[in-house]
Every structure is written in C-alpha cells, then in structure tokens.
Design a protein around this motif. Structure first.
Motif, PDB file in Angstrom:
ATOM      1  N   GLN A 227       0.811  -1.217   0.000  1.00 57.28           N
ATOM      2  CA  GLN A 227       0.000   0.000   0.000  1.00 57.28           C
ATOM      3  C   GLN A 227       0.843   1.265   0.000  1.00 57.28           C
ATOM      4  O   GLN A 227       0.482   2.274   0.588  1.00 57.28           O
ATOM      5  CB  GLN A 227      -0.940   0.011   1.216  1.00 57.28           C
ATOM      6  N   GLY A 228       2.004   1.211  -0.662  1.00 54.66           N
ATOM      7  CA  GLY A 228       2.798   2.422  -0.800  1.00 54.66           C
ATOM      8  C   GLY A 228       3.865   2.594   0.256  1.00 54.66           C
ATOM      9  O   GLY A 228       4.799   3.342   0.084  1.00 54.66           O
TER      10      GLY A 228
ATOM     11  N   PHE B 130      -8.500   8.881  -3.849  1.00 55.09           N
ATOM     12  CA  PHE B 130      -7.767   9.275  -5.055  1.00 55.09           C
ATOM     13  C   PHE B 130      -6.326   9.619  -4.706  1.00 55.09           C
ATOM     14  O   PHE B 130      -5.376   9.182  -5.373  1.00 55.09           O
ATOM     15  CB  PHE B 130      -8.470  10.461  -5.710  1.00 55.09           C
ATOM     16  N   LEU B 131      -6.138  10.377  -3.631  1.00 54.37           N
ATOM     17  CA  LEU B 131      -4.789  10.754  -3.196  1.00 54.37           C
ATOM     18  C   LEU B 131      -3.950   9.518  -2.887  1.00 54.37           C
ATOM     19  O   LEU B 131      -2.797   9.404  -3.346  1.00 54.37           O
ATOM     20  CB  LEU B 131      -4.872  11.648  -1.950  1.00 54.37           C
ATOM     21  N   ILE B 132      -4.507   8.598  -2.116  1.00 59.87           N
ATOM     22  CA  ILE B 132      -3.743   7.413  -1.715  1.00 59.87           C
ATOM     23  C   ILE B 132      -3.403   6.552  -2.926  1.00 59.87           C
ATOM     24  O   ILE B 132      -2.282   6.023  -3.050  1.00 59.87           O
ATOM     25  CB  ILE B 132      -4.516   6.600  -0.665  1.00 59.87           C
ATOM     26  N   GLN B 133      -4.339   6.417  -3.860  1.00 58.15           N
ATOM     27  CA  GLN B 133      -4.083   5.617  -5.065  1.00 58.15           C
ATOM     28  C   GLN B 133      -2.941   6.211  -5.889  1.00 58.15           C
ATOM     29  O   GLN B 133      -2.052   5.491  -6.369  1.00 58.15           O
ATOM     30  CB  GLN B 133      -5.355   5.525  -5.902  1.00 58.15           C
TER      31      GLN B 133
ATOM     32  N   LEU C 225       4.993   5.868  -5.645  1.00 58.11           N
ATOM     33  CA  LEU C 225       6.015   5.124  -4.914  1.00 58.11           C
ATOM     34  C   LEU C 225       6.420   3.851  -5.650  1.00 58.11           C
ATOM     35  O   LEU C 225       7.602   3.481  -5.673  1.00 58.11           O
ATOM     36  CB  LEU C 225       5.511   4.777  -3.515  1.00 58.11           C
ATOM     37  N   LYS C 226       5.451   3.202  -6.277  1.00 57.57           N
ATOM     38  CA  LYS C 226       5.739   1.985  -7.039  1.00 57.57           C
ATOM     39  C   LYS C 226       6.668   2.293  -8.203  1.00 57.57           C
ATOM     40  O   LYS C 226       7.662   1.579  -8.436  1.00 57.57           O
ATOM     41  CB  LYS C 226       4.442   1.366  -7.537  1.00 57.57           C
ATOM     42  N   GLU C 227       6.368   3.366  -8.954  1.00 56.08           N
ATOM     43  CA  GLU C 227       7.191   3.710 -10.113  1.00 56.08           C
ATOM     44  C   GLU C 227       8.531   4.328  -9.697  1.00 56.08           C
ATOM     45  O   GLU C 227       9.530   4.183 -10.407  1.00 56.08           O
ATOM     46  CB  GLU C 227       6.427   4.659 -11.038  1.00 56.08           C
ATOM     47  N   LEU C 228       8.542   4.987  -8.560  1.00 55.46           N
ATOM     48  CA  LEU C 228       9.795   5.587  -8.075  1.00 55.46           C
ATOM     49  C   LEU C 228      10.789   4.502  -7.656  1.00 55.46           C
ATOM     50  O   LEU C 228      11.970   4.558  -8.038  1.00 55.46           O
ATOM     51  CB  LEU C 228       9.502   6.512  -6.895  1.00 55.46           C
ATOM     52  N   GLY C 229      10.322   3.530  -6.918  1.00 54.41           N
ATOM     53  CA  GLY C 229      11.192   2.449  -6.480  1.00 54.41           C
ATOM     54  C   GLY C 229      12.025   2.813  -5.264  1.00 54.41           C
ATOM     55  O   GLY C 229      12.246   3.995  -4.968  1.00 54.41           O
TER      56      GLY C 229
ATOM     57  N   GLU D 255     -14.277  13.835 -13.387  1.00 54.93           N
ATOM     58  CA  GLU D 255     -13.941  13.130 -14.632  1.00 54.93           C
ATOM     59  C   GLU D 255     -12.431  12.966 -14.761  1.00 54.93           C
ATOM     60  O   GLU D 255     -11.941  11.919 -15.214  1.00 54.93           O
ATOM     61  CB  GLU D 255     -14.508  13.890 -15.830  1.00 54.93           C
ATOM     62  N   ASN D 256     -11.677  14.001 -14.379  1.00 55.50           N
ATOM     63  CA  ASN D 256     -10.211  13.882 -14.387  1.00 55.50           C
ATOM     64  C   ASN D 256      -9.748  12.788 -13.430  1.00 55.50           C
ATOM     65  O   ASN D 256      -8.867  11.984 -13.760  1.00 55.50           O
ATOM     66  CB  ASN D 256      -9.564  15.211 -13.995  1.00 55.50           C
ATOM     67  N   GLU D 257     -10.339  12.767 -12.248  1.00 55.66           N
ATOM     68  CA  GLU D 257      -9.914  11.789 -11.248  1.00 55.66           C
ATOM     69  C   GLU D 257     -10.181  10.352 -11.682  1.00 55.66           C
ATOM     70  O   GLU D 257      -9.480   9.431 -11.276  1.00 55.66           O
ATOM     71  CB  GLU D 257     -10.617  12.081  -9.923  1.00 55.66           C
ATOM     72  N   LYS D 258     -11.180  10.175 -12.531  1.00 57.53           N
ATOM     73  CA  LYS D 258     -11.514   8.838 -13.030  1.00 57.53           C
ATOM     74  C   LYS D 258     -10.734   8.472 -14.299  1.00 57.53           C
ATOM     75  O   LYS D 258     -10.689   7.304 -14.676  1.00 57.53           O
ATOM     76  CB  LYS D 258     -13.012   8.754 -13.329  1.00 57.53           C
TER      77      LYS D 258
END
Length: 405
Positions: free
Chosen positions: A4-5, A40-43, A49-53, A104-107
């Motif tokens: 979870q980050g 939305f923020l947590i996702q 964090l996943k892409e940063l590594g 709509e942006n958030e989705k």
C-alpha cells in the motif's frame, strides 16, 4: 505482498508493514482530506512510490538516521512531501473546473498517468525545491509553492544560486544575484501565504531585470552604469547628499526637461547609449523609458516586455501599502507566477549561456517543464473574472463542508 505504498525494510514483519501503511494512509487522508478526494490521493501516492522504487526513494529522501536529525528533528517525511506534490499539481489543474470536470479527471486513466508522471518530475527536482520548504506555512491557505510552476521556478532559482556561488567573477554577477534574491524572497512569501509582500519584491526584480537586458546589449556601457551605481551607494549610504561628480553630470543631462535628481541618479547612465533619447522621448530616466527602448530594439521580446510593464504598474499599490491582499488568493498565484516566469526563466538561460552549460537541472529539462506549466497557468489567467473566482471558491467551500458531514 502488496504494501500500500509504504516502503518496508527487509527485517520488518509483514503484518507490521501492513499496519504501518494503513496508519500512514489514515493520517494522510486526515491531513489532506479537505483539499483532495482521500482515496484518489492514496491511489496516486501508491502508484508514484511503485514507479519511483526504493533506490530512487533513497536517492531523493535521505532516510538514514543521524545525530543531527536526532538533535534538530529535521528528518525526511517522503509520503507527506509526495502527497503535497500530488495535491498541488491536482489543484493547479482544477482551477476554474466544475466539480464534475474534476471528478472526470480523477476517473481518467490518462489524467492519472499524467499526475503520476509530473509528481515523479517534482521528486527528481526536490533537492532544489521541496527539501527547502516549510513543513507548515505561517498563515493557513493554499500551498501555492507546491503548484507546478512556482515549484519549478524555485528549483531554477536554487540552481542559479549554486552556480553563482561558484562563479563570483561573472561580469553581471550583481544583476544575477539581485534578480535571484528578489525572486526567491517572493516565492518564500508565496509559500507562507503572504503574497502582498511579494509584489514590491517582484517590482524591484523587474527593474533589475530590464536594466540587465539593456546592459547586455552591445551599445550599452557598463562602466557608465557602474559609475552611477557608486554615486547611488554614496548618496544613500554615506552623506545623504548628492556627490559633486553626479551634480556636474546632472547639469549636463541629455534630457533637460527631466527635473528629478533621484530619477537621474538611478537611470542617468542611459545618456551614454547612442540613440537612446531619439527613441525614448518620454520619462527617459525610468523603467518605462528602458522598456520603450528595448521594445524598439528587440521585436521578439515585445510580448514579454509588455507583460512586465503591465505588472510593474500593477505592483504600485502593493509597494506603497495601499493594498496587501486580494479577495481571491488564486489571483496572486497567477500574477506572481507570471512575473517570476518571465524573469527567472530568461535569467537562467542567460546564466547558462554565459557559463556554456546545459540549461537543465541534473539532466532534467526544467525549461520544457516550466513552459508547459506556464501555458496551463496562463490559459487559466485569461479566464479570470469575478464570476469565475466566486464559482471556484464557492465550489471549494461546498466541498469542504460536504467532507465534514
């Protein structure tokens, strides 16, 4: 196991990792919940964090414990910092959008990818930017310094400060330093929600900048500018009287209709520029006179110079204490960012050219970033109106009230 980050250490129990991650996310939702949809923020944070590594996280956030941190309490808080970036970018893109458009942006997968990508950009700049920012602002309000353009301009200014530190002998070092000093000071006031104080600094920065542009032209004589600068230092810091050498020059000034000794003290050096007074026939010893000359000499800069002239005038009320704040703080964000964009961007390019180095920060194309984000901001600025500001702030108020229920 999905964490979870939260970035676990190898020896940590998996259940402890999960509990800490959940506790962190609960705290982040509580801190930022009035400014962004919590899930939305947590996702987005987890995807960042996943892409940063782990390796890059350690590169940009020093998580090692030290005696200094134990004494000062100035440890890193990567998840908090990253969430401030996400909130800043998302809110910057949401200005003047309806609640439905924001949803709509958030989705949207495309928008989410863009938000993740730009957050990673900001992390790669953070050693020049958010690593210097306050954990809490002096006055509550928007964290405008985490909005894309101010964030990137701060990074550019810090990069310039490091370059100037190592190149004290540059021909126009004092101009670079003056622009940098005022620009960083304005950004710091923006950070603490004290925008009224930023306008006099921006006005002074614009004055230094237009002098700098003129003195970079081949027809300008730096020696004459320096002579007048020393007269100014002597008059203001020493006797409070005009030096005799200055008074002799004032008697022989090219524009006898100009009667102000103070104006001539600041701008009398333009008399040494061939053809200046044939182009500038009104208030030659002023910022406006220099702007008129530059617009005549450099067609490519006319849009920029006209913008700076407009804002230089609008800063007047703030400079003289008539106005301290606008009803709608986002207007300050627009105006201060636009002034800083034109001056800091151009000055950085000039400095990099003079030092014969790439105009990037650690390989990151910061000029492309600030140009992209300026385009977004300027389109929003062109939509400004009392009705749009009212709708924007009423929408924010309704959102906060709904989240409290």
């Amino acid at each position: 196991m999905e964490n979870q980050g939260f970035i676990p250490l190898p020896f940590m129990d998996p259940h402890a990792v999960k509990n800490i991650a959940e506790q962190n996310n609960t705290a982040l939702k509580r801190i930022f919940g009035e400014r962004i949809r919590k899930n939305f923020l947590i996702q987005i944070k987890e995807q960042v964090l996943k892409e940063l590594g782990f390796e890059n996280l350690m590169r940009y956030y020093d998580l090692r414990w030290s005696d200094e941190e134990m004494i000062t309490g100035n440890g890193e808080a990567p998840e908090y910092d990253i969430c401030r970036m996400i909130v800043g970018i998302h809110r910057a893109y949401s200005i003047f959008l309806s609640r439905q458009e924001v949803r709509e942006n958030e989705k949207s997968d495309k928008y989410r990818k863009r938000l993740v990508s730009e957050t990673l950009e900001k992390i790669r700049l953070r050693l020049y930017a958010s690593s210097y920012f306050r954990r809490k602002t002096l006055f509550s309000g928007e964290e405008f310094l985490y909005y894309p353009l101010p964030y990137e301009l701060f990074a550019v200014a810090v990069k310039m400060s490091l370059l100037l530190k190592d190149n004290y002998g540059l021909k126009h070092w004092q101009f670079y330093y003056g622009i940098l000093h005022n620009g960083l000071s304005a950004l710091t006031l923006m950070e603490d929600n004290l925008p009224g104080g930023a306008y006099p600094l921006c006005r002074g920065m614009i004055e230094i900048y237009v002098k700098f542009l003129l003195l970079n032209r081949p027809e300008a004589l730096s020696a004459d500018y320096e002579k007048f600068r020393m007269y100014e230092v002597e008059q203001s810091c020493c006797s409070q009287k005009y030096p005799e050498g200055f008074l002799e020059l004032f008697k022989k000034r090219s524009c006898q209709n100009a009667k102000s000794k103070a104006d001539y003290l600041h701008f009398g050096w333009v008399d040494s520029i061939d053809g200046y007074h044939s182009i500038v026939t009104k208030i030659p010893y002023s910022v406006y006179g220099i702007l008129a000359y530059l617009k005549c000499k450099d067609d490519d800069r006319i849009p920029e110079l006209e913008q700076l002239e407009h804002f230089y005038k609008s800063c007047h009320a703030y400079t003289h204490g008539s106005v301290q704040t606008a009803v709608y703080p986002v207007l300050h964000y627009f105006e201060i960012s636009i002034m800083l964009y034109y001056v800091i961007r151009s000055t950085f390019l000039q400095l990099c050219g003079e030092l014969d180095m790439e105009n990037s920060i650690d390989g990151n194309d910061v000029i492309s970033m600030i140009d992209r984000d300026f385009d977004v901001l300027y389109r929003q600025y062109q939509k400004r109106s009392t009705d749009n500001f009212k709708k924007y702030y009423n929408c924010q108020k309704e959102e906060r009230e709904n989240k409290k229920r």
